[in-house]
Design a protein around this motif. Structure first.
Motif, PDB file in Angstrom:
ATOM      1  N   PHE A   1      -6.392  -3.955  -7.159  1.00 53.65           N
ATOM      2  CA  PHE A   1      -6.590  -5.328  -6.705  1.00 53.65           C
ATOM      3  C   PHE A   1      -5.493  -6.244  -7.244  1.00 53.65           C
ATOM      4  N   THR A   2      -5.119  -6.043  -8.498  1.00 59.38           N
ATOM      5  CA  THR A   2      -4.057  -6.846  -9.110  1.00 59.38           C
ATOM      6  C   THR A   2      -2.722  -6.601  -8.412  1.00 59.38           C
ATOM      7  N   LEU A   3      -2.386  -5.338  -8.186  1.00 63.81           N
ATOM      8  CA  LEU A   3      -1.121  -5.016  -7.529  1.00 63.81           C
ATOM      9  C   LEU A   3      -1.072  -5.553  -6.097  1.00 63.81           C
ATOM     10  N   LYS A   4      -2.190  -5.491  -5.389  1.00 55.35           N
ATOM     11  CA  LYS A   4      -2.233  -5.984  -4.007  1.00 55.35           C
ATOM     12  C   LYS A   4      -2.085  -7.498  -3.937  1.00 55.35           C
ATOM     13  N   ASN A   5      -2.477  -8.194  -4.995  1.00 56.86           N
ATOM     14  CA  ASN A   5      -2.488  -9.652  -4.954  1.00 56.86           C
ATOM     15  C   ASN A   5      -1.356 -10.307  -5.729  1.00 56.86           C
ATOM     16  N   ILE A   6      -0.421  -9.515  -6.229  1.00 57.29           N
ATOM     17  CA  ILE A   6       0.762 -10.079  -6.871  1.00 57.29           C
ATOM     18  C   ILE A   6       1.633 -10.700  -5.791  1.00 57.29           C
ATOM     19  N   LYS A   7       2.019 -11.919  -6.025  1.00 56.34           N
ATOM     20  CA  LYS A   7       2.897 -12.605  -5.068  1.00 56.34           C
ATOM     21  C   LYS A   7       4.347 -12.281  -5.452  1.00 56.34           C
ATOM     22  N   VAL A   8       5.060 -11.699  -4.512  1.00 60.08           N
ATOM     23  CA  VAL A   8       6.454 -11.328  -4.740  1.00 60.08           C
ATOM     24  C   VAL A   8       7.321 -12.256  -3.915  1.00 60.08           C
ATOM     25  N   SER A   9       8.196 -12.967  -4.614  1.00 55.88           N
ATOM     26  CA  SER A   9       9.094 -13.845  -3.868  1.00 55.88           C
ATOM     27  C   SER A   9      10.390 -13.087  -3.588  1.00 55.88           C
TER      28      SER A   9
ATOM     29  N   TYR B   1      -6.966   6.040  -3.194  1.00 55.10           N
ATOM     30  CA  TYR B   1      -7.935   6.013  -2.106  1.00 55.10           C
ATOM     31  C   TYR B   1      -7.839   4.696  -1.319  1.00 55.10           C
ATOM     32  N   PHE B   2      -7.859   3.558  -2.016  1.00 56.67           N
ATOM     33  CA  PHE B   2      -7.828   2.273  -1.320  1.00 56.67           C
ATOM     34  C   PHE B   2      -6.510   2.037  -0.591  1.00 56.67           C
ATOM     35  N   SER B   3      -5.398   2.461  -1.174  1.00 55.70           N
ATOM     36  CA  SER B   3      -4.125   2.280  -0.478  1.00 55.70           C
ATOM     37  C   SER B   3      -4.085   3.141   0.778  1.00 55.70           C
ATOM     38  N   LEU B   4      -4.601   4.347   0.706  1.00 57.40           N
ATOM     39  CA  LEU B   4      -4.643   5.232   1.871  1.00 57.40           C
ATOM     40  C   LEU B   4      -5.576   4.673   2.952  1.00 57.40           C
TER      41      LEU B   4
ATOM     42  N   LEU C   1      -4.991  -0.482   8.666  1.00 56.75           N
ATOM     43  CA  LEU C   1      -3.965  -1.366   9.223  1.00 56.75           C
ATOM     44  C   LEU C   1      -3.334  -0.767  10.477  1.00 56.75           C
ATOM     45  N   ILE C   2      -3.102   0.522  10.458  1.00 60.28           N
ATOM     46  CA  ILE C   2      -2.501   1.190  11.613  1.00 60.28           C
ATOM     47  C   ILE C   2      -3.466   1.199  12.795  1.00 60.28           C
ATOM     48  N   ILE C   3      -4.731   1.495  12.537  1.00 58.61           N
ATOM     49  CA  ILE C   3      -5.710   1.624  13.621  1.00 58.61           C
ATOM     50  C   ILE C   3      -6.197   0.265  14.134  1.00 58.61           C
ATOM     51  N   SER C   4      -6.543  -0.629  13.209  1.00 57.91           N
ATOM     52  CA  SER C   4      -7.197  -1.866  13.640  1.00 57.91           C
ATOM     53  C   SER C   4      -6.494  -3.146  13.200  1.00 57.91           C
ATOM     54  N   ASN C   5      -5.377  -3.004  12.505  1.00 53.68           N
ATOM     55  CA  ASN C   5      -4.631  -4.160  12.000  1.00 53.68           C
ATOM     56  C   ASN C   5      -5.455  -4.994  11.009  1.00 53.68           C
ATOM     57  N   LYS C   6      -6.407  -4.356  10.330  1.00 46.70           N
ATOM     58  CA  LYS C   6      -7.252  -5.015   9.328  1.00 46.70           C
ATOM     59  C   LYS C   6      -7.208  -4.203   8.051  1.00 46.70           C
ATOM     60  N   GLU C   7      -7.492  -4.877   6.934  1.00 49.94           N
ATOM     61  CA  GLU C   7      -7.574  -4.174   5.655  1.00 49.94           C
ATOM     62  C   GLU C   7      -8.685  -4.771   4.813  1.00 49.94           C
TER      63      GLU C   7
ATOM     64  N   ASP D   1       0.825  -1.212   0.000  1.00 49.49           N
ATOM     65  CA  ASP D   1       0.000   0.000   0.000  1.00 49.49           C
ATOM     66  C   ASP D   1       0.855   1.257   0.000  1.00 49.49           C
ATOM     67  N   ILE D   2       1.974   1.229   0.682  1.00 45.00           N
ATOM     68  CA  ILE D   2       2.885   2.384   0.658  1.00 45.00           C
ATOM     69  C   ILE D   2       3.427   2.596  -0.751  1.00 45.00           C
ATOM     70  N   ILE D   3       3.790   1.512  -1.423  1.00 41.57           N
ATOM     71  CA  ILE D   3       4.302   1.608  -2.796  1.00 41.57           C
ATOM     72  C   ILE D   3       3.219   2.128  -3.737  1.00 41.57           C
ATOM     73  N   ILE D   4       2.011   1.574  -3.640  1.00 41.28           N
ATOM     74  CA  ILE D   4       0.905   2.013  -4.506  1.00 41.28           C
ATOM     75  C   ILE D   4       0.585   3.478  -4.251  1.00 41.28           C
ATOM     76  N   LEU D   5       0.492   3.869  -2.991  1.00 36.02           N
ATOM     77  CA  LEU D   5       0.216   5.263  -2.635  1.00 36.02           C
ATOM     78  C   LEU D   5       1.302   6.189  -3.179  1.00 36.02           C
ATOM     79  N   SER D   6       2.546   5.803  -3.031  1.00 35.96           N
ATOM     80  CA  SER D   6       3.670   6.618  -3.518  1.00 35.96           C
ATOM     81  C   SER D   6       3.650   6.765  -5.033  1.00 35.96           C
ATOM     82  N   ILE D   7       3.461   5.657  -5.732  1.00 36.81           N
ATOM     83  CA  ILE D   7       3.443   5.694  -7.201  1.00 36.81           C
ATOM     84  C   ILE D   7       2.276   6.540  -7.702  1.00 36.81           C
ATOM     85  N   CYS D   8       1.090   6.346  -7.117  1.00 34.79           N
ATOM     86  CA  CYS D   8      -0.080   7.127  -7.546  1.00 34.79           C
ATOM     87  C   CYS D   8       0.124   8.614  -7.282  1.00 34.79           C
TER      88      CYS D   8
END
Length: 119
Positions: free
Chosen positions: A107-115, A45-48, A54-60, A6-13
């Motif tokens: 959604f695609t960026l959030k679900n890409i598996k990075v090894s 919006y979604f990354s923010l 995540l910071i407040i409730s540890n959920k996303e 989310d930090i990466i997506i927010l930064s890029i956007c």
């Protein structure tokens, strides 16, 4: 780190938004003048929102259905309600399409598996 994507997506956007405002709109291509910011709005919006959650409730928000429903609400607010709140606003169906393309990109960026391989 669960915040990383989310930090990466927010930064890029944010960088793309600033680049569009300063440089790309001056090129005179209709996409950059009319739709690029709308395309960036939903991933931004979604990354923010997910970072704050995540910071407040540890959920996303992970469910595509929930993200889709929220995008419908954002589209309604941005394209239908705005015509009554902002002078000169009009409903543009390509803006709505841009919001949903932004949803798919997020959604695609959030679900890409990075090894992470350690050399």
């Amino acid at each position: 780190m669960k915040y990383e994507k989310d930090i990466i997506i927010l930064s890029i956007c944010t960088i793309l938004y600033i680049t569009n405002q300063i440089f790309l709109k001056k090129i005179g291509i209709a996409f950059f003048n009319n739709y690029f910011n709308d395309l960036l709005a939903v991933p931004l919006y979604f990354s923010l929102i997910n970072l704050i959650s995540l910071i407040i409730s540890n959920k996303e928000i992970k469910s595509f259905k929930v993200l889709f429903f929220i995008t419908i609400i954002l589209s309604f607010l941005g394209e239908y309600l705005a015509i009554y709140l902002r002078k000169g606003s009009v409903t543009d169906y390509l803006d709505i399409l841009s919001y949903f393309i932004g949803l798919v990109i997020y959604f695609t960026l959030k679900n890409i598996k990075v090894s992470k391989k350690i050399a």
